[in-house]
Design an enzyme around this catalytic site. Sequence first.
Site, PDB file in Angstrom:
ATOM      1  N   ASP A 137       0.835  -1.205   0.000  1.00 43.85           N
ATOM      2  CA  ASP A 137       0.000   0.000   0.000  1.00 43.85           C
ATOM      3  C   ASP A 137       0.868   1.252   0.000  1.00 43.85           C
ATOM      4  OD1 ASP A 137      -2.355  -1.492  -0.033  1.00 43.85           O
ATOM      5  OD2 ASP A 137      -2.348  -1.714   2.140  1.00 43.85           O
ATOM      6  N   LYS A 148     -10.561  -5.032  -8.084  1.00 42.22           N
ATOM      7  CA  LYS A 148     -12.001  -5.138  -7.816  1.00 42.22           C
ATOM      8  C   LYS A 148     -12.825  -4.727  -9.040  1.00 42.22           C
ATOM      9  CE  LYS A 148     -11.429  -4.318  -2.826  1.00 42.22           C
ATOM     10  NZ  LYS A 148      -9.957  -4.150  -2.786  1.00 42.22           N
ATOM     11  N   HIS A 185     -15.514  -4.225 -11.783  1.00 44.60           N
ATOM     12  CA  HIS A 185     -16.975  -4.234 -11.688  1.00 44.60           C
ATOM     13  C   HIS A 185     -17.520  -3.380 -12.827  1.00 44.60           C
ATOM     14  CE1 HIS A 185     -20.742  -3.692  -8.875  1.00 44.60           C
ATOM     15  NE2 HIS A 185     -21.048  -4.164 -10.071  1.00 44.60           N
ATOM     16  N   PRO A 233     -20.259  -7.188 -18.483  1.00 44.33           N
ATOM     17  CA  PRO A 233     -19.468  -8.401 -18.718  1.00 44.33           C
ATOM     18  C   PRO A 233     -18.427  -8.276 -19.820  1.00 44.33           C
ATOM     19  CG  PRO A 233     -21.751  -8.987 -18.317  1.00 44.33           C
ATOM     20  CD  PRO A 233     -21.712  -7.490 -18.391  1.00 44.33           C
TER      21      PRO A 233
END
EC number: 4.1.1.23
Length: 231
Positions: free
Chosen positions: A11, A62, A64, A67
């Site tokens: 991080d 992540k 999102h 498709p």
Amino acid sequence: MSNREVIIALDFDSLDKTCKFLNLFENQNLFVKIGMELFYQNGLQVLHEIKNRGHKIFLDLKLHDIPNTVYHAVKGLMKFDVDIITVHCAGGLTMLNQAKQAVFDQNKNTKIIGITQLTSTSETEMQTQQKISTSLQDSVLNYAKLAKEANIDGVVSSVWETKKIKEQNGNNFLVINPGIRLEKDDSGDQKRVASPLDAKNQLADFIVVGRPITKDNNPLEKYLEIKRMFV
């Protein structure tokens, strides 16, 4: 021999800081997490640098989206030989399946892992803000079931849902636990935290550990301590 692994969350906001940190781990074969902060500020060069050092990569973006977009995003990432990519289970069955299809189409071994509920989310927040009326655990289990149906490789969850996810979907269904802290550590913005030993007892395959290692005065020593507890 255990297949469990400790993933170090890198991080940092720059490649320079990342390299200085990794230099502390000479002769260690690491599994590292690259998240949004590091990737978006430094781009693909961070993937090249870490792969050139021989480390495995958990690329936690992540994904999102629709498709088709997720399919092509995953397909594009295959050329960098990343080991794990995350997608949001909330994207639905077709999106999850298309992420895995992109891996198959490129004949790669990359694992696609679904995000369930973030460990920074409390049950009250989930119910009032996301308007999900079930318990937080049931929401996580529902997402895990969806991930299994979509043929992806596993999910991210807190330690405390892990054993039930395994019971529901089988031991080969991977579970990754963030929110790992030692007793004396500050939990920070994590709400559902646990120790490495908790994760081991709950049958997690991977734990993701960031600040307890990266902020320690001796990161290598702390990493090896956590590794002994979990692996």
